[in-house]
Design a protein around this motif. Sequence first.
Motif, PDB file in Angstrom:
ATOM      1  N   ILE A  26      94.368  61.643  13.505  1.00 27.02           N
ATOM      2  CA  ILE A  26      95.250  62.451  14.379  1.00 27.02           C
ATOM      3  C   ILE A  26      94.440  62.904  15.592  1.00 27.02           C
ATOM      4  N   ARG A  44      98.480  61.418  -5.226  1.00 30.75           N
ATOM      5  CA  ARG A  44      97.404  60.901  -4.356  1.00 30.75           C
ATOM      6  C   ARG A  44      97.732  61.033  -2.867  1.00 30.75           C
ATOM      7  N   GLY A  45      99.017  61.181  -2.562  1.00 27.55           N
ATOM      8  CA  GLY A  45      99.424  61.309  -1.157  1.00 27.55           C
ATOM      9  C   GLY A  45      99.032  62.649  -0.534  1.00 27.55           C
ATOM     10  N   LEU A  95     107.361  68.938   5.406  1.00 27.22           N
ATOM     11  CA  LEU A  95     106.154  69.550   4.830  1.00 27.22           C
ATOM     12  C   LEU A  95     106.531  70.926   4.305  1.00 27.22           C
ATOM     13  N   ARG A 138      91.520  56.309   6.272  1.00 32.14           N
ATOM     14  CA  ARG A 138      92.810  56.887   6.685  1.00 32.14           C
ATOM     15  C   ARG A 138      92.735  58.344   7.108  1.00 32.14           C
ATOM     16  N   ILE A 143      94.221  64.340  -1.771  1.00 30.12           N
ATOM     17  CA  ILE A 143      92.999  63.908  -1.090  1.00 30.12           C
ATOM     18  C   ILE A 143      92.746  64.688   0.205  1.00 30.12           C
ATOM     19  N   VAL A 146      98.871  72.725  14.418  1.00 32.34           N
ATOM     20  CA  VAL A 146     100.237  72.328  14.095  1.00 32.34           C
ATOM     21  C   VAL A 146     100.387  72.412  12.579  1.00 32.34           C
ATOM     22  N   VAL A 148     104.743  63.706   9.461  1.00 29.53           N
ATOM     23  CA  VAL A 148     103.857  64.799   9.880  1.00 29.53           C
ATOM     24  C   VAL A 148     102.855  64.270  10.913  1.00 29.53           C
ATOM     25  N   ALA A 190      92.968  68.229  10.360  1.00 26.84           N
ATOM     26  CA  ALA A 190      93.851  67.652   9.341  1.00 26.84           C
ATOM     27  C   ALA A 190      93.435  66.237   8.987  1.00 26.84           C
ATOM     28  N   ASN A 191      93.088  65.471  10.007  1.00 25.59           N
ATOM     29  CA  ASN A 191      92.858  64.045   9.797  1.00 25.59           C
ATOM     30  C   ASN A 191      92.163  63.514  11.055  1.00 25.59           C
ATOM     31  N   ASP A 250      94.813  57.250  -8.513  1.00 25.56           N
ATOM     32  CA  ASP A 250      94.585  55.864  -8.108  1.00 25.56           C
ATOM     33  C   ASP A 250      94.257  55.828  -6.602  1.00 25.56           C
ATOM     34  N   GLY A 256     103.932  62.189   4.872  1.00 28.56           N
ATOM     35  CA  GLY A 256     102.689  62.042   5.645  1.00 28.56           C
ATOM     36  C   GLY A 256     102.875  61.408   7.015  1.00 28.56           C
ATOM     37  N   MET A 269     105.055  66.457   1.057  1.00 23.42           N
ATOM     38  CA  MET A 269     104.829  66.053   2.453  1.00 23.42           C
ATOM     39  C   MET A 269     105.266  64.620   2.717  1.00 23.42           C
TER      40      MET A 269
HETATM   41  O1  UT7 Z   1      98.372  70.146   8.543  1.00 26.63           O
HETATM   42  C1  UT7 Z   1      99.185  69.024   8.461  1.00 26.63           C
HETATM   43  C2  UT7 Z   1      99.004  68.457   7.078  1.00 26.63           C
HETATM   44  N1  UT7 Z   1      99.321  67.079   6.901  1.00 26.63           N
HETATM   45  C3  UT7 Z   1      98.742  66.048   7.548  1.00 26.63           C
HETATM   46  O2  UT7 Z   1      97.967  66.162   8.427  1.00 26.63           O
HETATM   47  C4  UT7 Z   1      99.125  64.686   7.068  1.00 26.63           C
HETATM   48  C5  UT7 Z   1      99.356  63.686   8.175  1.00 26.63           C
HETATM   49  N2  UT7 Z   1      99.477  62.370   7.620  1.00 26.63           N
HETATM   50  C6  UT7 Z   1      98.410  61.647   7.208  1.00 26.63           C
HETATM   51  O3  UT7 Z   1      97.289  62.096   7.321  1.00 26.63           O
HETATM   52  C7  UT7 Z   1      98.648  60.277   6.663  1.00 26.63           C
HETATM   53  O4  UT7 Z   1     100.033  59.948   6.761  1.00 26.63           O
HETATM   54  C8  UT7 Z   1      98.172  60.113   5.190  1.00 26.63           C
HETATM   55  C9  UT7 Z   1      96.654  60.165   5.126  1.00 26.63           C
HETATM   56  C10 UT7 Z   1      98.777  61.196   4.301  1.00 26.63           C
HETATM   57  C11 UT7 Z   1      98.617  58.751   4.649  1.00 26.63           C
HETATM   58  O5  UT7 Z   1      98.113  57.730   5.476  1.00 26.63           O
HETATM   59  P1  UT7 Z   1      99.077  56.577   6.008  1.00 26.63           P
HETATM   60  O6  UT7 Z   1      98.246  55.672   6.793  1.00 26.63           O
HETATM   61  O7  UT7 Z   1     100.247  57.229   6.691  1.00 26.63           O
HETATM   62  O8  UT7 Z   1      99.503  55.883   4.671  1.00 26.63           O
HETATM   63  P2  UT7 Z   1     100.970  55.606   4.095  1.00 26.63           P
HETATM   64  O9  UT7 Z   1     101.587  56.872   3.603  1.00 26.63           O
HETATM   65  O10 UT7 Z   1     101.728  54.744   5.055  1.00 26.63           O
HETATM   66  O11 UT7 Z   1     100.619  54.731   2.847  1.00 26.63           O
HETATM   67  C12 UT7 Z   1     100.049  53.404   2.975  1.00 26.63           C
HETATM   68  C13 UT7 Z   1      99.761  52.893   1.590  1.00 26.63           C
HETATM   69  C14 UT7 Z   1     100.937  53.042   0.619  1.00 26.63           C
HETATM   70  O12 UT7 Z   1     100.923  51.917  -0.245  1.00 26.63           O
HETATM   71  P3  UT7 Z   1     101.918  50.662   0.000  1.00 26.63           P
HETATM   72  O13 UT7 Z   1     103.304  51.254  -0.010  1.00 26.63           O
HETATM   73  O14 UT7 Z   1     101.530  50.130   1.358  1.00 26.63           O
HETATM   74  O15 UT7 Z   1     101.608  49.788  -1.134  1.00 26.63           O
HETATM   75  C15 UT7 Z   1     100.592  54.260  -0.171  1.00 26.63           C
HETATM   76  O16 UT7 Z   1     101.177  54.273  -1.447  1.00 26.63           O
HETATM   77  O17 UT7 Z   1      98.681  53.639   1.017  1.00 26.63           O
HETATM   78  C16 UT7 Z   1      99.083  54.154  -0.275  1.00 26.63           C
HETATM   79  N3  UT7 Z   1      98.403  55.414  -0.503  1.00 26.63           N
HETATM   80  C17 UT7 Z   1      97.168  55.475  -1.027  1.00 26.63           C
HETATM   81  N4  UT7 Z   1      96.304  54.539  -1.424  1.00 26.63           N
HETATM   82  C18 UT7 Z   1      95.115  54.950  -1.891  1.00 26.63           C
HETATM   83  C19 UT7 Z   1      98.861  56.651  -0.239  1.00 26.63           C
HETATM   84  N5  UT7 Z   1      97.917  57.559  -0.589  1.00 26.63           N
HETATM   85  C20 UT7 Z   1      96.871  56.846  -1.072  1.00 26.63           C
HETATM   86  C21 UT7 Z   1      95.612  57.210  -1.588  1.00 26.63           C
HETATM   87  N6  UT7 Z   1      94.763  56.235  -1.974  1.00 26.63           N
HETATM   88  N7  UT7 Z   1      95.220  58.491  -1.678  1.00 26.63           N
END
Ligand code: UT7
Length: 320
Positions: A253, A153-154, A191, A38, A157, A307, A215, A249-250, A29, A212, A210
């Motif tokens: 970041i 989905r967290g 993580l 994001r 992607i 990192v 991290v 990573a993003n 989803d 997210g 993770m």
């Molecule tokens: O090498 C290091 C590896 N890791 C990283 O670099 C990860 C670092 N973190 C990130 O890149 C971000 O935290 C993410 C991209 C993983 C997530 O972005 P975010 O802006 O922190 O989103 P969030 O976790 O706060 O989620 C916001 C909303 C949530 O919904 P509600 O609770 O607001 O209704 C999530 O359930 O987005 C939802 N969500 C998604 N929606 C659509 C989480 N994943 C997804 C998705 N598609 N894939």
Amino acid sequence: MSKYSKIIGTGSYLPKRTLTNTDLERMVDTDNEWIVERTGIENRHLVDNETVLDMAYNSAIKAIEAANIVATDIELIIVATSTQDSVMPSTACYLQERLGIKVAKGAFDMQAACSGFVYALSVADSMIKNNLAKNALIIGVDAMSRIIDYTDRGTCILFGDGAGAVVLSASDEPGILASRIYSDGSYTSILNCDANIAAGKVNGNPYLQMDGQAVFKFAVKALTKVAKELVNDAGCNLEDVDWIVPHQANTRILEAVSKTLDFPVEKVIQTVKYHGNTSAASIPLALDTAVKDNTIKHGDLLLLKGVGAGFTWGGLLVRF
Ligand code: UT7
């Protein structure tokens, strides 16, 4: 004792199969707009029947060719990976055999997750400066698709597979000017992939887990701090840096770090859009991409930094 170690060749490899945001829309989803906004990621490359060794080898032969040496000139092999093909021996030893290097002065794998490449490069730099080897092959390679849960989905992607390599050689000319590596084991829970094999069974969760946001925050702080430290160590300023080559990573970041450092984002090499987070492969992959398209040129001052899980982090200041 060699005064410096210098990068004399780069190479990289991405598997052919791709996984786009549209593909992911059919699996979980999510939607393209959310992922791009994001993360900045549009595509990933995934292994089919290829092994981590295959990817490492394919990046290695390109780096060796670019360095204008032959494989048997390599004395030290360090492979940074968290997704090795077998428990033992190391990927580095298998790679040594495939490259036809009879006896080396060392071949080992480095496990520092997404910081693996900067860890490996720092270790190779100090080994070369201590006369333990003249030519070293340092590879970052990961098949993250092996440990990703494609119903989550967290995480699904974010990650992709790939490899990047450099040849680092003893030199009288400046090359690596400063390096720092760090770890803080109190962050293991944000993580990880905690599975292990025992008594013929996989124990624990074999998929990457993770937090997210945690991290994200850690990464911005660590990458900002190490960038300042590295220029300080080398007695220069961030304005002297031609290119930052960070762990991919993003996009958000990378933008946040640039803003905090007041460093122009246009001078940050960004390839995450094309292949997602390839863990240990991401820095050498970004470096090789920018070298091959002539963005990074001989003589440029580069700041490499990464990192990852552990938490681990670090970087190097490099005269290319
Ligand atoms: O090498 C290091 C590896 N890791 C990283 O670099 C990860 C670092 N973190 C990130 O890149 C971000 O935290 C993410 C991209 C993983 C997530 O972005 P975010 O802006 O922190 O989103 P969030 O976790 O706060 O989620 C916001 C909303 C949530 O919904 P509600 O609770 O607001 O209704 C999530 O359930 O987005 C939802 N969500 C998604 N929606 C659509 C989480 N994943 C997804 C998705 N598609 N894939």
